[in-house]
Design an enzyme around this catalytic site. Structure first.
Site, short mmCIF file in Angstrom:
data_model
loop_
_atom_site.label_atom_id
_atom_site.label_comp_id
_atom_site.label_asym_id
_atom_site.label_seq_id
_atom_site.Cartn_x
_atom_site.Cartn_y
_atom_site.Cartn_z
N GLU A 1 -1.31 -10.97 5.49
CA GLU A 1 -1.09 -9.82 6.36
C GLU A 1 -2.37 -9.62 7.20
OE1 GLU A 1 -0.72 -6.10 4.28
OE2 GLU A 1 0.70 -5.34 5.75
N LYS B 1 8.16 -5.30 8.25
CA LYS B 1 7.82 -4.61 6.98
C LYS B 1 8.55 -3.27 6.85
CE LYS B 1 3.67 -3.24 4.35
NZ LYS B 1 2.20 -3.03 4.49
N CYS C 1 3.24 -7.46 1.59
CA CYS C 1 2.25 -6.57 0.99
C CYS C 1 2.80 -5.45 0.10
CB CYS C 1 1.36 -6.00 2.11
SG CYS C 1 -0.20 -5.39 1.52
O1 LIG Z 1 -2.42 -1.46 8.73
C1 LIG Z 1 -2.16 -2.56 9.21
O2 LIG Z 1 -2.50 -2.95 10.35
C2 LIG Z 1 -1.34 -3.50 8.38
N1 LIG Z 1 -0.98 -2.87 7.14
C3 LIG Z 1 -1.78 -2.96 6.06
O3 LIG Z 1 -2.79 -3.63 5.96
C4 LIG Z 1 -1.30 -2.10 4.95
C5 LIG Z 1 -1.54 -0.66 5.30
S1 LIG Z 1 -3.20 -0.24 5.32
N2 LIG Z 1 -1.90 -2.41 3.69
C6 LIG Z 1 -1.15 -2.36 2.60
O4 LIG Z 1 0.07 -2.18 2.65
C7 LIG Z 1 -1.89 -2.50 1.29
C8 LIG Z 1 -1.00 -2.19 0.11
C9 LIG Z 1 -1.82 -2.06 -1.14
O5 LIG Z 1 -3.04 -2.29 -1.15
C10 LIG Z 1 -1.15 -1.62 -2.37
O6 LIG Z 1 0.10 -1.53 -2.41
O7 LIG Z 1 -1.91 -1.34 -3.35
#
Ligand SMILES: O=C(O)CNC(=O)[C@H](CS)NC(=O)CCC(=O)C(=O)O
Length: 270
Positions: A43, A113, A156
């Site tokens: 990701e 997603k 993710c």
């Molecule tokens: O924001 C973006 O550009 C792309 N999305 C991400 O990187 C996302 C949101 S910050 N990260 C996750 O979903 C981590 C999940 C995780 O760490 C867990 O489920 O514990």
């Protein structure tokens, strides 16, 4: 389905599109040199930065990410998963999009997603993915590759929702992609357990490319990109540095585990 080598790439992506694509190509080449025929990127492989900067550059990130995936798939003659990059919905929101590209550069599958990471963590970090990401509304697809097996997509945070993977298993998945940028805080306690659980309960291989290290400000990822077999055995783990976790995907092993542990055939409710 044949036996083949698959790679889960581990990167430290930063708020610099060109720099990330250079790192991604180097790691793809490393995986191909080791014999990988299926290469999966994490990701945010092409851009990991502040939300406002991501949105401001979303159109460029989207077009250059897709062009990159098509180009390297053809150059190295491999199947490539881009594990998540922003594709504009409008000037405020993007879809967090995973794209599967074949060796001729053709699009094989695409997934937006569904589950968005809106969490206040005990370490003081707050994540509000839905502030810039539009949730997908479609269940992910399984791409029926004759050579590589049935390939199921996810991204993710989805890993915390077992029903999504049960859907992929129901659709015949042999290999499930879980590309991620798991936080350092949650990853230390949950990443491996969740991945092994999805592999065991669905008797599937898991390919989990990952982000690792410090990206910008306080944003830090857990790493440990992994390849896990359908018994839940960790076949490869990339540790906490950029690199490649590579292992064999073997239909004989898959069939053996599903014969020894036919739990999918014992489903009652779904
Ligand atoms: O924001 C973006 O550009 C792309 N999305 C991400 O990187 C996302 C949101 S910050 N990260 C996750 O979903 C981590 C999940 C995780 O760490 C867990 O489920 O514990």
């Amino acid at each position: 389905m044949k036996s083949y080598l698959a790679a889960a790439v581990q990167m430290t992506s930063v708020p610099d599109l060109e720099k990330n694509l250079v790192q991604a190509e180097e790691l793809i080449e490393l995986a191909v040199r080791q014999g990988a025929e299926l290469v999966t990127l994490p990701e945010n492989f092409s851009y990991l930065g502040r939300e406002e900067d991501k949105i401001a550059q979303a159109a460029a990130i989207a077009s250059k990410s897709e062009k990159f995936l098509r180009t390297v798939a053809q150059r190295f003659q491999v199947t490539i998963l881009g594990g998540g990059f922003p594709v504009p919905v409008d000037e405020r929101k993007v879809y967090n999009t995973a794209l599967l590209i074949g060796p001729s550069g053709e699009e094989l599958a695409c997934y937006q997603k569904v589950h968005l990471f809106d969490v206040n963590l005990p370490d003081g970090n707050t994540y509000h993915e839905s502030s810039t990401v539009q949730a997908g509304t479609q269940l992910p697809v399984v791409y029926p590759s004759t050579e590589l097996g049935h390939l199921g997509l996810s991204i993710c945070y989805d890993v915390r929702f077992p029903e999504l993977y049960r859907h992929l298993a129901y659709k015949g998945a042999d290999v499930m992609f879980i590309p991620a940028a798991f936080t350092a805080y949650t990853g230390k306690d949950h990443w491996q357990i969740l991945l092994q659980a999805r592999a065991i309960e669905n008797t599937c291989y898991i390919l989990a490319p990952a982000q690792t290290g410090k990206h910008y400000a306080l944003r830090q990822s857990h790493g440990h990109a992994m390849v896990i077999d359908p018994w839940g055995v960790i076949l490869a783990d990339a540790g906490d540095r950029p690199g490649v976790a590579i292992a064999e995907i073997n239909p004989v092993r898959l069939e053996q585990v599903r014969r020894q542990m036919p739990s999918l055939q014992h489903r009652v409710f779904v």
